[in-house]
Design an enzyme around this catalytic site. Structure first.
Site, PDB file in Angstrom:
ATOM      1  N   ARG A  97      -4.784  -0.025  -9.835  1.00 50.17           N
ATOM      2  CA  ARG A  97      -5.955  -0.428  -9.312  1.00 50.17           C
ATOM      3  C   ARG A  97      -7.149  -0.048 -10.233  1.00 50.17           C
ATOM      4  O   ARG A  97      -7.121   1.432 -10.405  1.00 50.17           O
ATOM      5  CB  ARG A  97      -6.468  -0.431  -7.837  1.00 50.17           C
ATOM      6  CG  ARG A  97      -7.773  -0.706  -7.500  1.00 50.17           C
ATOM      7  CD  ARG A  97      -7.989  -0.986  -6.049  1.00 50.17           C
ATOM      8  NE  ARG A  97      -7.862   0.065  -5.205  1.00 50.17           N
ATOM      9  CZ  ARG A  97      -8.011   0.170  -3.752  1.00 50.17           C
ATOM     10  NH1 ARG A  97      -8.118  -1.024  -3.212  1.00 50.17           N
ATOM     11  NH2 ARG A  97      -7.737   1.463  -3.143  1.00 50.17           N
ATOM     12  N   ARG A 116      -2.685   8.479   3.089  1.00 47.32           N
ATOM     13  CA  ARG A 116      -3.694   7.373   3.740  1.00 47.32           C
ATOM     14  C   ARG A 116      -2.758   6.537   4.665  1.00 47.32           C
ATOM     15  O   ARG A 116      -3.159   5.831   5.633  1.00 47.32           O
ATOM     16  CB  ARG A 116      -4.169   6.739   2.346  1.00 47.32           C
ATOM     17  CG  ARG A 116      -5.429   7.525   2.017  1.00 47.32           C
ATOM     18  CD  ARG A 116      -5.575   7.143   0.384  1.00 47.32           C
ATOM     19  NE  ARG A 116      -6.266   5.800   0.381  1.00 47.32           N
ATOM     20  CZ  ARG A 116      -6.208   5.242  -0.963  1.00 47.32           C
ATOM     21  NH1 ARG A 116      -5.734   5.708  -2.242  1.00 47.32           N
ATOM     22  NH2 ARG A 116      -6.689   4.024  -1.196  1.00 47.32           N
ATOM     23  N   LYS A 147      -8.391  -6.187   1.460  1.00 52.15           N
ATOM     24  CA  LYS A 147      -9.638  -6.275   2.300  1.00 52.15           C
ATOM     25  C   LYS A 147     -10.996  -6.482   1.133  1.00 52.15           C
ATOM     26  O   LYS A 147     -11.592  -7.235   1.596  1.00 52.15           O
ATOM     27  CB  LYS A 147     -10.058  -4.951   3.199  1.00 52.15           C
ATOM     28  CG  LYS A 147      -8.833  -4.725   3.972  1.00 52.15           C
ATOM     29  CD  LYS A 147      -9.260  -3.479   4.884  1.00 52.15           C
ATOM     30  CE  LYS A 147      -9.329  -2.099   4.113  1.00 52.15           C
ATOM     31  NZ  LYS A 147      -7.969  -1.411   3.486  1.00 52.15           N
ATOM     32  N   ARG A 162     -10.019   5.081  -8.962  1.00 55.37           N
ATOM     33  CA  ARG A 162     -10.399   6.050  -7.943  1.00 55.37           C
ATOM     34  C   ARG A 162      -9.610   7.284  -7.732  1.00 55.37           C
ATOM     35  O   ARG A 162      -8.565   7.468  -7.924  1.00 55.37           O
ATOM     36  CB  ARG A 162     -10.596   5.349  -6.505  1.00 55.37           C
ATOM     37  CG  ARG A 162     -11.654   4.457  -6.178  1.00 55.37           C
ATOM     38  CD  ARG A 162     -11.255   3.367  -5.057  1.00 55.37           C
ATOM     39  NE  ARG A 162     -10.728   4.058  -3.942  1.00 55.37           N
ATOM     40  CZ  ARG A 162     -10.335   3.443  -2.616  1.00 55.37           C
ATOM     41  NH1 ARG A 162     -10.839   2.144  -2.494  1.00 55.37           N
ATOM     42  NH2 ARG A 162      -9.868   4.167  -1.696  1.00 55.37           N
ATOM     43  N   ARG A 214     -11.697   2.180  12.129  1.00 52.57           N
ATOM     44  CA  ARG A 214     -10.393   2.959  11.578  1.00 52.57           C
ATOM     45  C   ARG A 214      -9.635   3.569  12.740  1.00 52.57           C
ATOM     46  O   ARG A 214      -8.507   4.250  12.494  1.00 52.57           O
ATOM     47  CB  ARG A 214     -10.675   3.763  10.541  1.00 52.57           C
ATOM     48  CG  ARG A 214     -10.011   3.318   9.248  1.00 52.57           C
ATOM     49  CD  ARG A 214     -10.482   4.192   8.019  1.00 52.57           C
ATOM     50  NE  ARG A 214      -9.664   3.943   6.881  1.00 52.57           N
ATOM     51  CZ  ARG A 214     -10.334   3.383   5.746  1.00 52.57           C
ATOM     52  NH1 ARG A 214     -11.473   2.639   6.124  1.00 52.57           N
ATOM     53  NH2 ARG A 214      -9.468   3.147   4.641  1.00 52.57           N
TER      54      ARG A 214
HETATM   55  P1  ATP Z   1      -8.820  -0.433   0.266  1.00 57.60           P
HETATM   56  O1  ATP Z   1      -7.456  -0.205  -0.429  1.00 57.60           O
HETATM   57  O2  ATP Z   1      -9.216  -1.563   0.801  1.00 57.60           O
HETATM   58  O3  ATP Z   1     -10.110   0.222  -0.580  1.00 57.60           O
HETATM   59  P2  ATP Z   1      -8.607   2.142   1.486  1.00 57.60           P
HETATM   60  O4  ATP Z   1      -8.231   2.493   3.124  1.00 57.60           O
HETATM   61  O5  ATP Z   1      -7.885   2.612   0.613  1.00 57.60           O
HETATM   62  O6  ATP Z   1      -8.810   0.598   1.437  1.00 57.60           O
HETATM   63  P3  ATP Z   1     -11.441   2.665   1.622  1.00 57.60           P
HETATM   64  O7  ATP Z   1     -11.655   1.659   2.552  1.00 57.60           O
HETATM   65  O8  ATP Z   1     -12.209   2.323   0.373  1.00 57.60           O
HETATM   66  O9  ATP Z   1     -10.071   3.031   1.075  1.00 57.60           O
HETATM   67  O10 ATP Z   1     -11.877   4.036   2.256  1.00 57.60           O
HETATM   68  C1  ATP Z   1     -11.622   5.343   1.453  1.00 57.60           C
HETATM   69  C2  ATP Z   1     -11.552   6.402   2.226  1.00 57.60           C
HETATM   70  O11 ATP Z   1     -12.871   6.642   2.764  1.00 57.60           O
HETATM   71  C3  ATP Z   1     -10.688   6.647   3.221  1.00 57.60           C
HETATM   72  O12 ATP Z   1      -9.456   7.026   2.752  1.00 57.60           O
HETATM   73  C4  ATP Z   1     -11.413   7.516   4.204  1.00 57.60           C
HETATM   74  O13 ATP Z   1     -11.317   8.966   4.101  1.00 57.60           O
HETATM   75  C5  ATP Z   1     -12.828   7.110   4.161  1.00 57.60           C
HETATM   76  N1  ATP Z   1     -13.339   6.283   5.103  1.00 57.60           N
HETATM   77  C6  ATP Z   1     -13.647   4.995   4.866  1.00 57.60           C
HETATM   78  N2  ATP Z   1     -13.797   4.357   6.170  1.00 57.60           N
HETATM   79  C7  ATP Z   1     -13.745   5.192   7.148  1.00 57.60           C
HETATM   80  C8  ATP Z   1     -13.716   5.134   8.510  1.00 57.60           C
HETATM   81  N3  ATP Z   1     -14.346   3.920   9.169  1.00 57.60           N
HETATM   82  N4  ATP Z   1     -13.450   6.210   9.214  1.00 57.60           N
HETATM   83  C9  ATP Z   1     -13.158   7.359   8.573  1.00 57.60           C
HETATM   84  N5  ATP Z   1     -12.907   7.452   7.458  1.00 57.60           N
HETATM   85  C10 ATP Z   1     -13.314   6.434   6.607  1.00 57.60           C
HETATM   86 MG    MG Z   2     -11.568  -1.403   0.118  1.00 52.53          MG
END
Ligand code: ATP
Ligand code: MG
Length: 221
Positions: free
Chosen positions: A133, A177, A18, A166, A94
């Protein structure tokens, strides 16, 4: 916000790309990129009240409460000048309640979503992507130790600043996750499929091929 601007949601598990594809959309369509994970991490870095609470949840692979996230997005849509010309939602919605509240919010503003793109990929491919990453916290740019290394090891190509791993990018947190993704987030695929705005793209491909499939779906090939 202009009515002919791009309003799109990117859906996909952690590491699906994304954050790699969103900047392509920004460049091509001039819309604002709203990445909720990046916004939360900036709160963590500033040690705000929300940041302190969010860090614990994120490190455990959990989800921040829906209302907190809905309010965050609403305030961005209203106040972020980059969103005057549309938006790319990355990491939001989400959950089904987030998707419903987003629709209600956009209906009131008369700017409904136009597209929901699912970056579809098998879980097995994500472990290697996530554990290798590296990210540049200030910009959200991401790299991979093997698949997409920076020009100088450990440093951002553009600013030369340090890259970090991260704290939730480890195998243990990733497992949680992914469980949450399948349980809470994947149902929004059906939700958008019912409204006819959903399409899936094969996210196991190289980034440039994913991008060309996204463009095809947007009718821009
Ligand atoms: P990516 O690999 O694209 O970064 P990701 O799902 O691992 O995707 P982020 O989108 O960066 O990671 O989000 C990191 C954390 O932030 C999630 O695991 C969650 O705890 C929190 N978070 C982010 N967006 C939301 C949301 N819309 N609702 C609830 N928690 C969220
Ligand atoms: Mg991201």
């Amino acid at each position: 916000m202009a009515n002919d601007s791009l309003r799109i949601v990117l859906i996909g598990p952690p590491g699906s790309g994304k954050g790699t594809q969103a900047p392509n959309l920004v460049k091509k369509f001039g819309a604002g990129h709203l990445a909720t994970g990046d916004m939360l991490r900036s709160q963590v870095a500033k040690k705000t009240e929300l940041g302190i609470k969010a860090k614990k949840i994120m490190d455990e692979g959990g989800l921040i409460p829906d209302d907190t996230m809905v309010n965050m997005i609403e305030s961005e849509l209203e106040n972020n000048p980059a969103c005057k010309n549309g938006f790319i939602l990355d990491g939001f919605p989400r959950t089904i309640p987030q998707a419903e509240k987003l629709d209600a919010m956009l209906a009131k503003k008369n700017i409904p979503l136009q597209k929901a793109v699912e970056l579809k990929i098998d879980d097995e491919l994500l472990v290697a992507r996530i554990t290798g990453r590296l990210v540049h916290p200030a910009s959200g740019r991401s790299y991979h130790k093997l698949f997409n290394p920076p020009k100088v090891a450990g440093k951002d190509d553009i600013t030369g600043e340090l890259l970090i791993q991260r704290s939730d990018d480890n195998e243990g947190a990733l497992k949680k996750r992914l469980v949450n993704y399948h349980k809470q987030t994947e149902p929004i695929v059906d939700y958008y499929a019912k409204t006819g705005i959903w399409a899936a793209v094969d996210a196991s491909q190289a980034p440039k091929n994913v991008w060309s499939d996204v463009l095809k779906y947007l009718g821009q090939h």
